[in-house]
Design a protein around this motif. Structure first.
Motif, PDB file in Angstrom:
ATOM      1  N   MET B   1      49.993  67.538  35.029  1.00 25.91           N
ATOM      2  CA  MET B   1      49.217  66.374  34.612  1.00 25.91           C
ATOM      3  C   MET B   1      48.648  65.644  35.837  1.00 25.91           C
ATOM      4  O   MET B   1      49.356  65.440  36.798  1.00 25.91           O
ATOM      5  CB  MET B   1      50.110  65.424  33.824  1.00 25.91           C
ATOM      6  N   HIS B   3      47.700  62.459  37.437  1.00 28.36           N
ATOM      7  CA  HIS B   3      47.828  61.009  37.307  1.00 28.36           C
ATOM      8  C   HIS B   3      47.112  60.267  38.411  1.00 28.36           C
ATOM      9  O   HIS B   3      47.226  59.063  38.519  1.00 28.36           O
ATOM     10  CB  HIS B   3      49.304  60.615  37.320  1.00 28.36           C
ATOM     11  N   LEU B   6      45.074  57.177  37.637  1.00 25.27           N
ATOM     12  CA  LEU B   6      45.940  56.077  37.192  1.00 25.27           C
ATOM     13  C   LEU B   6      46.608  55.388  38.385  1.00 25.27           C
ATOM     14  O   LEU B   6      46.662  54.155  38.466  1.00 25.27           O
ATOM     15  CB  LEU B   6      46.999  56.663  36.258  1.00 25.27           C
ATOM     16  N   ILE B   7      47.096  56.204  39.306  1.00 23.45           N
ATOM     17  CA  ILE B   7      47.770  55.643  40.474  1.00 23.45           C
ATOM     18  C   ILE B   7      46.774  54.875  41.335  1.00 23.45           C
ATOM     19  O   ILE B   7      47.045  53.760  41.789  1.00 23.45           O
ATOM     20  CB  ILE B   7      48.434  56.759  41.305  1.00 23.45           C
ATOM     21  N   LYS B   9      44.086  53.448  40.393  1.00 20.88           N
ATOM     22  CA  LYS B   9      43.716  52.211  39.704  1.00 20.88           C
ATOM     23  C   LYS B   9      44.794  51.138  39.932  1.00 20.88           C
ATOM     24  O   LYS B   9      44.495  49.996  40.244  1.00 20.88           O
ATOM     25  CB  LYS B   9      43.567  52.503  38.211  1.00 20.88           C
ATOM     26  N   ARG B  10      46.068  51.544  39.770  1.00 19.79           N
ATOM     27  CA  ARG B  10      47.129  50.564  39.945  1.00 19.79           C
ATOM     28  C   ARG B  10      47.160  50.025  41.368  1.00 19.79           C
ATOM     29  O   ARG B  10      47.231  48.829  41.607  1.00 19.79           O
ATOM     30  CB  ARG B  10      48.494  51.152  39.614  1.00 19.79           C
ATOM     31  N   GLU B  11      47.092  50.959  42.335  1.00 22.75           N
ATOM     32  CA  GLU B  11      47.144  50.533  43.741  1.00 22.75           C
ATOM     33  C   GLU B  11      45.996  49.576  44.039  1.00 22.75           C
ATOM     34  O   GLU B  11      46.183  48.555  44.689  1.00 22.75           O
ATOM     35  CB  GLU B  11      47.059  51.752  44.669  1.00 22.75           C
ATOM     36  N   THR B  14      46.525  46.150  42.174  1.00 23.03           N
ATOM     37  CA  THR B  14      47.588  45.323  42.766  1.00 23.03           C
ATOM     38  C   THR B  14      47.113  44.742  44.086  1.00 23.03           C
ATOM     39  O   THR B  14      47.425  43.596  44.399  1.00 23.03           O
ATOM     40  CB  THR B  14      48.853  46.147  43.073  1.00 23.03           C
ATOM     41  N   ARG B  17      44.360  42.001  43.500  1.00 27.59           N
ATOM     42  CA  ARG B  17      44.820  40.814  42.784  1.00 27.59           C
ATOM     43  C   ARG B  17      45.815  40.009  43.600  1.00 27.59           C
ATOM     44  O   ARG B  17      46.148  38.895  43.252  1.00 27.59           O
ATOM     45  CB  ARG B  17      45.493  41.225  41.483  1.00 27.59           C
ATOM     46  N   GLU B 208      57.723  50.109  47.756  1.00 28.28           N
ATOM     47  CA  GLU B 208      58.239  50.958  46.683  1.00 28.28           C
ATOM     48  C   GLU B 208      59.666  51.408  46.982  1.00 28.28           C
ATOM     49  O   GLU B 208      60.483  51.567  46.090  1.00 28.28           O
ATOM     50  CB  GLU B 208      57.339  52.177  46.502  1.00 28.28           C
ATOM     51  N   ILE B 217      59.224  56.588  39.612  1.00 24.70           N
ATOM     52  CA  ILE B 217      57.848  57.069  39.736  1.00 24.70           C
ATOM     53  C   ILE B 217      57.815  58.579  40.014  1.00 24.70           C
ATOM     54  O   ILE B 217      57.087  59.318  39.365  1.00 24.70           O
ATOM     55  CB  ILE B 217      57.115  56.345  40.891  1.00 24.70           C
ATOM     56  N   VAL B 221      55.570  61.743  38.690  1.00 24.41           N
ATOM     57  CA  VAL B 221      54.444  62.309  39.434  1.00 24.41           C
ATOM     58  C   VAL B 221      54.944  62.975  40.712  1.00 24.41           C
ATOM     59  O   VAL B 221      56.017  62.667  41.198  1.00 24.41           O
ATOM     60  CB  VAL B 221      53.401  61.233  39.829  1.00 24.41           C
ATOM     61  N   LEU B 226      51.302  60.700  44.525  1.00 25.24           N
ATOM     62  CA  LEU B 226      51.559  59.282  44.728  1.00 25.24           C
ATOM     63  C   LEU B 226      51.007  58.839  46.079  1.00 25.24           C
ATOM     64  O   LEU B 226      50.357  57.803  46.196  1.00 25.24           O
ATOM     65  CB  LEU B 226      53.068  59.025  44.653  1.00 25.24           C
TER      66      LEU B 226
END
Lengths: 308, 437
Positions: B1, B3, B6-7, B9-11, B14, B17, B208, B217, B221, B226
């Motif tokens: 898969m 990811h 997705l990773i 986007k999160r990084e 965060t 923001r 992390e 995590i 993945v 990552l």
């Protein structure tokens, strides 16, 4: 009953250190399996191998008769002992992210999260940051994230640590509920009373080797020492004790009764049956207490590890 | 898969923001510009002071060059002895006294000129006086020797060598200057980018680890995914920050110069006058035109493509190392021992770029270092404006990419083992062992 997980002769070395040595075990489908062992025995390494975090040097792991591969990631839910969450991320966002990493779609993850948050009565935490929550609260979130994608195999490493008795009980009930719904659970802990209470099968790992495994009942049977705890109302303790010592192996017992009885642990030898003992005892006085001593997991653990 | 998106986007989310990121993004250009405005203002105050300089010219030969300007008033003293003159200067609290003795020969005069002052005089003042006196005395000397100054001025010839490559490309000194500025700007930009955002990646890996989420995590993945997600997400955040800085900086400078522009014309400051003169002066005008032309004369397509490729390549190479360092340690204070070997080649690249590329863009040193992967991104980018054959750029880029793949492999190994290691402060020996796991 078929096995969900089969570990076959797995070995793993870190440099010169042997973390696992030809370990094999099988976890029956729909059971709660206790993975036991002293600190540093290799439990975490084995769990990491099942999670494909580390690769074994040799040996194979099968889930549902299939060699471990990437597709199995979504079939496993893992709650590590060393756990944590992103401190500055919001609870809901974080749970969604972790669920998506396990392959759930965003909408489905959200629906299931709402169900679980409702079930554990933590719905109003959605927009809180992890750093605003207490340790126990964060553990609850972590539990939800572990089970959210309905994995076939759940691996819990010390799941009750950090919980108060009420929440520990709540989590225990949830684990049983998940098992009833068809999940298989691997359970690694040092709390022997919860092993006693929950596990159907166990395996004991010590110094990189598996030294014991099987159904908990079978193991207990195997470690049964044919010893009975006996309370006997009699006039002359010394004489009776002396007579018993000739026929059986005896030692003093320690339990509470109302009267001042003769309390003994009596071990059957020479192929005598429990009934023979009862018959013999009734001739000596009034039998008030007769219980077979079943070894606790704790006793088995300590004994096997020591003898190893 | 996969990811990775997705990773990333999160990084990215965060990072952007994060409160301190937002504050830094919007505050730093304001701080930088406010600071430079403040410095400019301070030096302006300094310039506004009018200096009085007394001149005692006993030779009476050079008096006429001292015309008072806005910032300097020359007070010509006459018929005073040196001691009296000094007293006058002290009483009037003038800045200093320039004393020119009377002698027969101009050479003798020039050798005995003195400047008396309370404090050590400013360097610019002295060199200004020196050049004034030199010019005047030289002219006098020429006249004395029967040289006609008019003829000299009329017959002066200035040479501006036109440069042309074998391929017919024309260049000029302005071109070289533009190339130089471009090279240094690009080198520093990459250097800053790597240090700022490399550190950011490292911190996020350490975070992390310390929050212990890492095991959850990586049960979902692959560590390499990552790591790459982190590098790309953080880089995108970095680019966002840079773009905001550029836009904000541009807007602020325009606003400020607009405000200041009005003020300056009111004040009639000397710079303004010089600027006006410059604009009307055809020579300077041509100079500016040349500058703009030189910009377009650069091999632009090549530059843009090379900039994007080498910038990304160099940045990725270094950031994978930063990620590995983050994975190897438990907290930021332990990173020091591993930082030096990462920063050293980077510094080396920038200094080689500044000192050797500018001196000789195609010399052995510059050429060799533009192929070594840890310096190539900076050095090659500095060389390209001076014209580098495409095959060299290609080979250098391929080496860079190959090394990047190697460092990612290497970093991923350390990362995979390191993120699950706690409580140990690893040595280099330990790291090498991890690679073998």
């Amino acid at each position: 009953m078929s096995n969900l997980l089969e570990v076959n002769e797995v070995s793993k070395n870190f440099g010169k250190f042997k973390a696992l040595n030809n370990v094999s075990l099988s976890v029956p489908k729909g059971s709660i399996f206790g993975l036991l062992g002293p600190n540093g025995a290799g439990k975490t390494t084995l769990i990491r191998i099942i999670n494909q975090i580390t690769m074994p040097d040799s040996g194979t792991v099968k889930i549902d008769n299939e060699f471990l591969n990437e597709n199995h990631i979504k079939d496993i839910g893992y709650l590590p002992e060393e756990r944590g969450l992103y401190k500055s991320m919001k609870v809901g966002e974080q749970a969604l992210y972790l669920a998506q990493l396990k392959g759930l779609s965003k909408t489905e993850a959200k629906a299931r999260l709402e169900y679980w948050f409702d079930r554990l009565e933590i719905g109003d935490w959605w927009n809180k940051k992890i750093q605003e929550l207490s340790k126990g609260m964060a553990q609850k979130i972590q539990f939800v994230v572990t089970v959210l994608h309905k994995p076939k195999l759940l691996i819990f490493d010390e799941p009750f640590s950090g919980f108060d008795p009420i929440n520990a009980n709540l989590i225990k009930d949830e684990i049983l509920h998940l098992r009833d719904e068809g999940a298989t659970v691997i359970f690694s802990t040092h709390r022997m009373e919860s092993v006693e209470e929950l596990c159907d099968d166990i395996a004991l790992i010590n110094k990189s080797n598996k030294i014991l495994d099987g159904k908990l009942i079978d193991i207990k049977r195997q470690y049964k020492i044919n010893t009975f705890e006996v309370g006997l109302k009699t006039d002359n303790h010394e004489v009776v004790t002396h007579e018993l010592a000739e026929k059986f192996e005896i030692s003093t017992a320690n339990f509470k009764t109302l009267d001042n009885e003769l309390k003994l642990n009596i071990k059957l030898v020479n192929g005598d049956l429990p009934n023979d003992l009862i018959n013999y005892l009734t001739t000596k006085g009034e039998l008030s207490h007769f219980v077979e001593l079943i070894p606790s997991v704790n006793d088995i653990f300590i004994e096997t590890v020591k003898n190893n | 898969m996969n990811h990775l998106p997705l990773i990333i986007k999160r990084e990215y989310l965060t990072k952007v923001r994060n409160k301190s990121f937002i504050v830094m993004t919007f505050l730093s250009p304001i701080i930088v510009i406010a600071l430079s405005a403040f410095i400019a203002y301070l030096s302006q105050i300094n310039k506004d002071k009018v200096r009085t300089i007394a001149v005692l010219d006993e030779s009476r030969l050079v008096m006429d060059v001292f015309n008072s300007t806005e910032h300097t008033t020359y007070n010509l003293l006459e018929q005073l002895s040196l001691d009296d003159a000094i007293n006058v200067v002290k009483e009037t609290s003038a800045y200093g006294l320039l004393y020119i003795e009377r002698h027969d020969s101009l050479q003798a005069i020039s050798n005995r000129i003195k400047f008396y002052s309370e404090e050590t005089p400013s360097l610019t003042l002295i060199s200004d006086l020196e050049s004034k006196l030199e010019q005047k005395l030289t002219n006098l000397n020429m006249s004395n020797n029967g040289v006609d100054l008019d003829i000299i001025n009329k017959t002066k010839i200035s040479v501006d060598i036109q440069q042309e490559s074998f391929a017919g490309e024309k260049t000029s000194k302005t071109d070289s200057l533009v190339k130089l500025i471009f090279g240094i700007a690009v080198g520093y930009l990459l250097f800053m980018f790597i240090i700022i955002y490399g550190n950011m990646i490292m911190r996020s890996v350490i975070e992390e680890k310390t929050s212990r989420i890492i095991e959850v995590i990586i049960s979902s993945v692959k560590p390499v995914q990552l790591m790459l997600g982190k590098i790309i997400g953080t880089s995108l955040a970095g680019i966002t920050q840079f773009v905001i800085w550029l836009i904000l900086g541009g807007v602020l400078i325009t606003v400020l110069s607009f405000v200041f522009g009005i003020n300056m014309s009111e004040m009639q400051s000397p710079q303004e006058e010089i600027m006006k003169q410059a604009m009307t002066n055809p020579e300077v005008n041509v100079g500016i035109q040349n500058f703009v032309l030189a910009l377009f004369n650069l091999p632009l397509t090549n530059l843009i493509v090379a900039f994007v490729l080498f910038f990304i390549g160099g940045y990725l190479l270094y950031s994978s190392l930063y990620a590995a360092i983050g994975a190897a340690v438990d907290n930021e204070t332990d990173t020091q021992q591993f930082m030096l070997p990462v920063i050293m080649p980077l510094m080396l690249a920038v200094y080689i770029g500044i000192f050797t590329v500018i001196e000789d863009p195609h010399g052995t040193v510059s050429t060799v270092f533009s192929f070594i992967p840890f310096t190539s991104s900076v050095v090659m980018l500095m060389r390209i404006p001076f014209g580098v054959p495409i095959w060299q750029q290609l080979v250098s880029f391929l080496i860079l990419i190959a090394t990047f793949r190697l460092t990612v492999w290497f970093a991923a190994k350390i990362y995979r083992v390191g993120i699950l290691m706690y409580g140990k402060k690893p040595s280099y020996k330990e790291l090498i062992k991890w690679i073998k796991y």
